[in-house]
Design a protein around this motif. Structure first.
Motif, short mmCIF file in Angstrom:
data_model
loop_
_atom_site.label_atom_id
_atom_site.label_comp_id
_atom_site.label_asym_id
_atom_site.label_seq_id
_atom_site.Cartn_x
_atom_site.Cartn_y
_atom_site.Cartn_z
N ALA A 272 0.86 -1.19 0.00
CA ALA A 272 0.00 0.00 0.00
C ALA A 272 0.89 1.24 0.00
CB ALA A 272 -0.91 -0.02 1.23
N PRO A 273 0.40 2.37 -0.49
CA PRO A 273 1.25 3.55 -0.63
C PRO A 273 1.67 4.16 0.70
CG PRO A 273 -1.00 4.07 -1.24
CD PRO A 273 -0.94 2.59 -1.05
N VAL A 274 2.70 4.99 0.61
CA VAL A 274 3.23 5.75 1.74
C VAL A 274 2.86 7.21 1.56
CG1 VAL A 274 5.35 6.54 2.89
CG2 VAL A 274 5.16 4.17 2.10
N ALA A 275 2.38 7.86 2.61
CA ALA A 275 2.04 9.28 2.56
C ALA A 275 3.28 10.12 2.82
CB ALA A 275 0.96 9.60 3.59
N LEU A 276 3.56 11.05 1.91
CA LEU A 276 4.68 11.98 2.03
C LEU A 276 4.19 13.41 1.88
CD1 LEU A 276 7.29 10.23 -0.35
CD2 LEU A 276 7.17 10.04 2.15
N HIS A 277 4.79 14.31 2.64
CA HIS A 277 4.52 15.74 2.45
C HIS A 277 5.14 16.17 1.12
CE1 HIS A 277 4.77 20.12 3.30
NE2 HIS A 277 3.72 19.88 4.07
N PRO A 278 4.56 17.14 0.42
CA PRO A 278 5.14 17.58 -0.86
C PRO A 278 6.57 18.09 -0.76
CG PRO A 278 2.89 18.37 -0.66
CD PRO A 278 3.25 17.77 0.66
N THR A 279 6.99 18.53 0.43
CA THR A 279 8.37 19.00 0.60
C THR A 279 9.28 17.92 1.19
OG1 THR A 279 8.04 19.88 2.85
CG2 THR A 279 7.52 21.34 0.99
N ASP B 154 5.23 2.93 -3.46
CA ASP B 154 4.44 3.98 -4.09
C ASP B 154 4.18 5.08 -3.06
OD1 ASP B 154 4.22 2.69 -6.58
OD2 ASP B 154 2.53 1.48 -5.84
N ALA B 155 4.09 6.31 -3.55
CA ALA B 155 3.93 7.45 -2.64
C ALA B 155 2.71 8.28 -3.00
CB ALA B 155 5.18 8.33 -2.65
N LEU B 156 2.02 8.77 -1.97
CA LEU B 156 0.98 9.78 -2.11
C LEU B 156 1.53 11.09 -1.55
CD1 LEU B 156 -2.27 8.02 -0.86
CD2 LEU B 156 -1.71 8.60 -3.22
N GLN B 157 1.44 12.17 -2.33
CA GLN B 157 1.78 13.49 -1.79
C GLN B 157 0.55 14.05 -1.10
OE1 GLN B 157 4.14 16.27 -4.09
NE2 GLN B 157 4.66 14.66 -5.57
#
Length: 362
Positions: free
Chosen positions: A88-95, A113-116
């Motif tokens: 499942a994806p990982v949540a990342l801040h846009p910065t 996979d990443a979610l911004q």
């Protein structure tokens, strides 16, 4: 040209005092002699074991392991989180450093996979995470957020993020490259901040001033798995001792100085408030760093820096970046030994000279 100017300056505002390689290696040699340091062999040796244990205890974890770079450290931790949760994806801040500086390694090397998630100009709130409808394998939270001036999520927001991840079996990872700097801003020690995270990365060179390297803290089982993955990615260097020595020999002194760096950042922010053309983000420091915004373009800012360095012997900043609006720019100022040692009057003079030059150009 800029290196020559910097060498001639008597007052340098950003960062720590620069050491030549000869000075650095001489200090390392003396420390090794005094402490009878032996090389580790592929990470096995008393010094590295003791230092890994020290980091683990400071952060409140069972174990910690050295890694040759923060880039390898973080994607490995998040890869393991994803493997354990069906990718499942990982949540990342846009910065996030992973998004901004790591050349899409998480995607191109198949780590996860990443979610911004969230507003790139604001630190995360709990709602940024709790309202995500997707199943997540991980959440990676940078403390403090360097690309927005060292801002911190509010403490209650942070605690709510921790609780949400714990309740939903989401691996909560901290990008703690500058965690030591965040202690003063939160008014809490590193273990309190890290409590509720599943893994934490800390840098051995940013605020600490070492040659490079990183540590990953977590459970014994998680750290052991990460260590295996470092080997698979080419991180199994024969001697970690140069990196460990360079950090360990100054580690305690750097930690002890962090509150002083923060107070000095607060002083600088007060001085800057007298010059409204210069904007500061955040307005009130949350760590010992600030982003300083100027109403001139990047090239003009570099010319101002060179002129003040040449005529007054003051080095104002290092890298300067284009800002969103035309003919504006900003630079990061990390407050360390240099600003701590500069007399108050000299700091005020430096800011006044910058403000005068900017006003003449704006």
């Amino acid at each position: 040209m800029s290196d020559d100017l910097l060498a001639r300056c008597t007052t340098i505002l950003p960062g720590h005092r620069a050491r030549t390689p000869a000075d650095t290696f001489a200090a390392m040699a003396a420390w090794c002699e005094a402490n009878r340091v032996q090389h580790d062999v592929y990470g096995d040796g008393p010094l590295i074991r003791e230092f890994e244990g020290r980091i683990a205890r400071l952060l409140g974890f069972e174990a910690a392991v050295f890694c040759i770079s923060g880039t390898m450290t973080q994607v490995t931790a998040l890869r393991l989180a994803a493997l354990d949760r069906g990718m499942a994806p990982v949540a990342l801040h846009p910065t996030s450093h992973i998004i901004v500086h790591e050349r899409s390694n998480h995607q191109l090397l198949g780590h996860f996979d990443a979610l911004q998630v969230g507003d790139r100009n604001r630190p995360w709130t709990a709602a940024d995470i709790t309202t995500i409808p997707d199943r997540l394998s991980g959440v990676a939270l940078e403390i403090p957020m360097r690309e927005i001036g060292g801002q911190l999520s509010g403490w209650d927001e942070l605690e709510a993020i921790k609780a949400h991840c714990r309740a939903r079996d989401i691996h909560l990872h901290m990008d703690g490259a500058r965690l030591w700097e965040a202690q003063a801003g939160y008014g809490r020690n590193a273990a309190e901040i890290a409590r509720g995270f599943d893994s934490v990365y800390v840098s051995l060179y940013k605020g600490i001033g070492g040659l490079g390297g990183a540590m990953l803290a977590g459970s014994e089982a998680f750290v052991a798995r990460a260590s295996e993955w470092y080997k698979r990615q080419g991180g199994n260097v024969v001697h970690r001792s140069p990196y460990v020595v360079a950090a360990a020999m100054q580690f305690e002194q750097r930690l002890a100085s962090m509150p002083d760096y923060f107070r000095r950042t607060q002083f600088l922010a007060e001085v800057l408030r007298d010059y409204p053309l210069i904007r500061v983000n955040p307005a009130a420091p949350q760590a010992n760093m600030l982003h300083i915004h100027l109403p001139v373009g990047r090239e003009r800012a570099l010319a101002i820096r060179a002129d003040i360095a040449e005529r007054h012997g003051i080095w104002l900043f290092n890298r300067v970046s284009h800002a969103a609006l035309p003919e504006t720019c900003y630079f990061e100022l990390y407050v360390g030994d240099n600003l701590l040692d500069a007399p108050d009057a000299r700091v005020r003079e430096a800011v006044a000279l910058l403000a005068e030059a900017v006003a003449g150009s704006a």
